[in-house]
Design a protein around this motif. Sequence first.
Motif, PDB file in Angstrom:
ATOM      1  N   PRO A  11    -102.185 -70.766 -85.769  1.00 47.72           N
ATOM      2  CA  PRO A  11    -102.696 -69.964 -86.896  1.00 47.72           C
ATOM      3  C   PRO A  11    -103.734 -68.938 -86.440  1.00 47.72           C
ATOM      4  O   PRO A  11    -104.910 -69.020 -86.787  1.00 47.72           O
ATOM      5  N   ILE A  12    -103.294 -67.985 -85.657  1.00 45.66           N
ATOM      6  CA  ILE A  12    -104.176 -66.962 -85.103  1.00 45.66           C
ATOM      7  C   ILE A  12    -103.471 -65.610 -85.179  1.00 45.66           C
ATOM      8  O   ILE A  12    -102.261 -65.546 -85.387  1.00 45.66           O
ATOM      9  N   ARG A  13    -104.254 -64.560 -84.998  1.00 46.57           N
ATOM     10  CA  ARG A  13    -103.683 -63.214 -84.956  1.00 46.57           C
ATOM     11  C   ARG A  13    -103.592 -62.760 -83.504  1.00 46.57           C
ATOM     12  O   ARG A  13    -104.594 -62.746 -82.786  1.00 46.57           O
ATOM     13  N   VAL A  14    -102.393 -62.420 -83.071  1.00 47.79           N
ATOM     14  CA  VAL A  14    -102.175 -62.007 -81.674  1.00 47.79           C
ATOM     15  C   VAL A  14    -101.855 -60.520 -81.641  1.00 47.79           C
ATOM     16  O   VAL A  14    -100.957 -60.055 -82.344  1.00 47.79           O
ATOM     17  N   THR A  15    -102.597 -59.774 -80.825  1.00 48.52           N
ATOM     18  CA  THR A  15    -102.425 -58.321 -80.727  1.00 48.52           C
ATOM     19  C   THR A  15    -102.348 -57.919 -79.266  1.00 48.52           C
ATOM     20  O   THR A  15    -103.145 -58.376 -78.440  1.00 48.52           O
ATOM     21  N   ARG A  16    -101.410 -57.040 -78.959  1.00 48.07           N
ATOM     22  CA  ARG A  16    -101.240 -56.559 -77.584  1.00 48.07           C
ATOM     23  C   ARG A  16    -101.859 -55.178 -77.454  1.00 48.07           C
ATOM     24  O   ARG A  16    -101.645 -54.291 -78.282  1.00 48.07           O
ATOM     25  N   PHE A  17    -102.641 -54.998 -76.396  1.00 44.66           N
ATOM     26  CA  PHE A  17    -103.202 -53.705 -76.026  1.00 44.66           C
ATOM     27  C   PHE A  17    -102.805 -53.401 -74.580  1.00 44.66           C
ATOM     28  O   PHE A  17    -102.226 -54.251 -73.896  1.00 44.66           O
ATOM     29  N   HIS A  18    -103.113 -52.219 -74.122  1.00 50.93           N
ATOM     30  CA  HIS A  18    -102.833 -51.876 -72.724  1.00 50.93           C
ATOM     31  C   HIS A  18    -103.651 -52.781 -71.807  1.00 50.93           C
ATOM     32  O   HIS A  18    -104.880 -52.785 -71.847  1.00 50.93           O
ATOM     33  N   GLY A  19    -102.942 -53.579 -70.998  1.00 50.09           N
ATOM     34  CA  GLY A  19    -103.616 -54.455 -70.057  1.00 50.09           C
ATOM     35  C   GLY A  19    -104.279 -55.666 -70.673  1.00 50.09           C
ATOM     36  O   GLY A  19    -105.077 -56.344 -70.003  1.00 50.09           O
ATOM     37  N   LEU A  20    -103.951 -55.989 -71.920  1.00 51.66           N
ATOM     38  CA  LEU A  20    -104.709 -57.023 -72.620  1.00 51.66           C
ATOM     39  C   LEU A  20    -103.887 -57.621 -73.762  1.00 51.66           C
ATOM     40  O   LEU A  20    -103.189 -56.912 -74.484  1.00 51.66           O
ATOM     41  N   LEU A  21    -103.982 -58.940 -73.919  1.00 53.83           N
ATOM     42  CA  LEU A  21    -103.448 -59.635 -75.087  1.00 53.83           C
ATOM     43  C   LEU A  21    -104.619 -60.368 -75.736  1.00 53.83           C
ATOM     44  O   LEU A  21    -105.352 -61.096 -75.063  1.00 53.83           O
ATOM     45  N   VAL A  22    -104.810 -60.165 -77.042  1.00 53.74           N
ATOM     46  CA  VAL A  22    -105.962 -60.728 -77.754  1.00 53.74           C
ATOM     47  C   VAL A  22    -105.477 -61.668 -78.842  1.00 53.74           C
ATOM     48  O   VAL A  22    -104.616 -61.307 -79.645  1.00 53.74           O
ATOM     49  N   ALA A  23    -106.033 -62.886 -78.861  1.00 51.02           N
ATOM     50  CA  ALA A  23    -105.721 -63.873 -79.899  1.00 51.02           C
ATOM     51  C   ALA A  23    -107.006 -64.182 -80.653  1.00 51.02           C
ATOM     52  O   ALA A  23    -107.972 -64.667 -80.060  1.00 51.02           O
ATOM     53  N   GLU A  24    -107.022 -63.897 -81.972  1.00 50.16           N
ATOM     54  CA  GLU A  24    -108.232 -64.055 -82.773  1.00 50.16           C
ATOM     55  C   GLU A  24    -108.047 -65.133 -83.830  1.00 50.16           C
ATOM     56  O   GLU A  24    -107.078 -65.132 -84.571  1.00 50.16           O
ATOM     57  N   GLY A  25    -109.017 -66.045 -83.918  1.00 48.75           N
ATOM     58  CA  GLY A  25    -109.004 -67.094 -84.909  1.00 48.75           C
ATOM     59  C   GLY A  25    -109.796 -66.707 -86.143  1.00 48.75           C
ATOM     60  O   GLY A  25    -110.105 -65.531 -86.366  1.00 48.75           O
ATOM     61  N   ALA A  26    -110.165 -67.715 -86.936  1.00 49.07           N
ATOM     62  CA  ALA A  26    -110.850 -67.466 -88.207  1.00 49.07           C
ATOM     63  C   ALA A  26    -112.295 -67.015 -88.021  1.00 49.07           C
ATOM     64  O   ALA A  26    -112.880 -66.402 -88.911  1.00 49.07           O
ATOM     65  N   GLU A  27    -112.902 -67.318 -86.876  1.00 51.41           N
ATOM     66  CA  GLU A  27    -114.274 -66.910 -86.565  1.00 51.41           C
ATOM     67  C   GLU A  27    -114.273 -66.134 -85.246  1.00 51.41           C
ATOM     68  O   GLU A  27    -114.759 -66.613 -84.227  1.00 51.41           O
ATOM     69  N   PRO A  28    -113.719 -64.939 -85.259  1.00 55.04           N
ATOM     70  CA  PRO A  28    -113.435 -64.224 -84.011  1.00 55.04           C
ATOM     71  C   PRO A  28    -114.652 -63.889 -83.152  1.00 55.04           C
ATOM     72  O   PRO A  28    -114.527 -63.752 -81.933  1.00 55.04           O
ATOM     73  N   GLU A  29    -115.824 -63.748 -83.760  1.00 56.16           N
ATOM     74  CA  GLU A  29    -116.995 -63.361 -82.968  1.00 56.16           C
ATOM     75  C   GLU A  29    -117.905 -64.540 -82.647  1.00 56.16           C
ATOM     76  O   GLU A  29    -119.014 -64.354 -82.166  1.00 56.16           O
ATOM     77  N   SER A  30    -117.425 -65.764 -82.900  1.00 55.65           N
ATOM     78  CA  SER A  30    -118.239 -66.941 -82.589  1.00 55.65           C
ATOM     79  C   SER A  30    -118.360 -67.145 -81.080  1.00 55.65           C
ATOM     80  O   SER A  30    -119.459 -67.356 -80.549  1.00 55.65           O
ATOM     81  N   THR A  31    -117.244 -67.098 -80.375  1.00 61.74           N
ATOM     82  CA  THR A  31    -117.215 -67.227 -78.920  1.00 61.74           C
ATOM     83  C   THR A  31    -115.999 -66.472 -78.395  1.00 61.74           C
ATOM     84  O   THR A  31    -114.935 -66.480 -79.016  1.00 61.74           O
ATOM     85  N   PHE A  32    -116.169 -65.831 -77.255  1.00 67.53           N
ATOM     86  CA  PHE A  32    -115.078 -65.131 -76.593  1.00 67.53           C
ATOM     87  C   PHE A  32    -114.765 -65.862 -75.282  1.00 67.53           C
ATOM     88  O   PHE A  32    -115.677 -66.164 -74.504  1.00 67.53           O
ATOM     89  N   VAL A  33    -113.486 -66.148 -75.051  1.00 67.75           N
ATOM     90  CA  VAL A  33    -113.066 -66.795 -73.807  1.00 67.75           C
ATOM     91  C   VAL A  33    -111.986 -65.933 -73.161  1.00 67.75           C
ATOM     92  O   VAL A  33    -111.040 -65.511 -73.831  1.00 67.75           O
ATOM     93  N   SER A  34    -112.139 -65.665 -71.876  1.00 64.65           N
ATOM     94  CA  SER A  34    -111.223 -64.766 -71.178  1.00 64.65           C
ATOM     95  C   SER A  34    -110.511 -65.497 -70.041  1.00 64.65           C
ATOM     96  O   SER A  34    -111.101 -66.344 -69.359  1.00 64.65           O
ATOM     97  N   ALA A  35    -109.237 -65.177 -69.841  1.00 63.77           N
ATOM     98  CA  ALA A  35    -108.463 -65.662 -68.692  1.00 63.77           C
ATOM     99  C   ALA A  35    -107.636 -64.503 -68.156  1.00 63.77           C
ATOM    100  O   ALA A  35    -107.237 -63.613 -68.905  1.00 63.77           O
ATOM    101  N   HIS A  36    -107.365 -64.509 -66.874  1.00 60.50           N
ATOM    102  CA  HIS A  36    -106.592 -63.444 -66.243  1.00 60.50           C
ATOM    103  C   HIS A  36    -105.130 -63.873 -66.131  1.00 60.50           C
ATOM    104  O   HIS A  36    -104.845 -65.030 -65.831  1.00 60.50           O
ATOM    105  N   VAL A  37    -104.211 -62.953 -66.346  1.00 59.42           N
ATOM    106  CA  VAL A  37    -102.792 -63.315 -66.368  1.00 59.42           C
ATOM    107  C   VAL A  37    -102.074 -63.015 -65.059  1.00 59.42           C
ATOM    108  O   VAL A  37    -100.957 -63.494 -64.848  1.00 59.42           O
ATOM    109  N   ASP A  38    -102.675 -62.225 -64.179  1.00 54.47           N
ATOM    110  CA  ASP A  38    -101.958 -61.785 -62.981  1.00 54.47           C
ATOM    111  C   ASP A  38    -102.094 -62.784 -61.835  1.00 54.47           C
ATOM    112  O   ASP A  38    -103.025 -63.573 -61.771  1.00 54.47           O
TER     113      ASP A  38
END
Length: 344
Positions: free
Chosen positions: A36-63
């Motif tokens: 139950p999240i919103r997934v959006t693709r940008f150049h060089g980036l895939l973003v998945a946002e939950g109900a509290e998107p600015e509570s914490t940001f976690v990043s992982a590299h795909v390459d």
Amino acid sequence: MNEFLHLLRALVREPSVVGMEDAFFRVIRRELEECPIRVTRFHGLLVAEGAEPESTFVSAHVDRHGLMCTGPNEFQYAAFIAGNRGELTGDSISEQFMETIAGRFQGQRVQAHTPYAGSYLGQGKIIQSYICPRRKNLIFELDGLDFLQPGTPVAFLDRLKEADGLISAQLDNVVSVAMLIELIRSGFQGTALFTAGEEAGRSWRFAAEWFQRHNIRTNRLIVLDTSPFPTVDDLLIQDVVLRHRDANAEFDISLTAEIEKTCQELGITFRYKDTYIEKINLTREKPMSLGRTELGRLISASGGDIRGTTLQLPTSAYHTQLETARLSSVDATLKLLGRLTAVG
């Protein structure tokens, strides 16, 4: 852990050569479709946002590391081809490891795929690899893929191995992706950033542009990664690896302290990588680099508007198909992330 390993096995089999990660982005998106999240693709980036998107940001590299066809039956290490070297300054951990890993690839199987769709093109075997002093890159001689055209990515043929509480594969960076997907499946309601091009020093630009696009400032960005150590025995010393800083910037003091305190509460052992490197450098004629991480570049480039810290999984046999981690460290990292992000 069984569900996590099932996910990791599947992801390890999917190619994601640095600079050509489009097909792997689609794999990640499929894994997140039922969440139950919103997934959006940008150049060089895939973003998945939950109900509290600015509570914490976690990043992982795909390459992941791999090869690129650059001429008739000519193959180079994809991260260090001329088009990628502009982001690298010579003191990244990957570059300093190049001489160490140059001879490790003989006999390894590789597979070629189309750059965007990821369609399978064929398999081959590495005959030898060596450093070209003029191009300052690893050059590979392959058997079986002489029909490929320049610009075609070639991934290492990889499978996850499990034995005696250890897992082995080309874990960097796919294990971080698997842990972030597992965190989302467990109910993470913050924002997950899956970035491309980390091995070529580019991922910070994609993340920075996203934060700037949405006018977001934060001091709660946690960047997942692996952290190399010389031997498997070194992995017993700590469950997770933390950092105060890298070669570019000091990390957020409050978030780093929060993670350390949470480790102590959960009984998770940790070691600070920058302190470890500084201690080793006292005995070395040529000092090791503190490394230039995605986070350090983000902090420096944003003037501190984007801050956070790293959480790293200790591994050995870095940047090979035998990169090894302890399952207990994976479990500790997932528990730590769950507590920090209020999951469960």
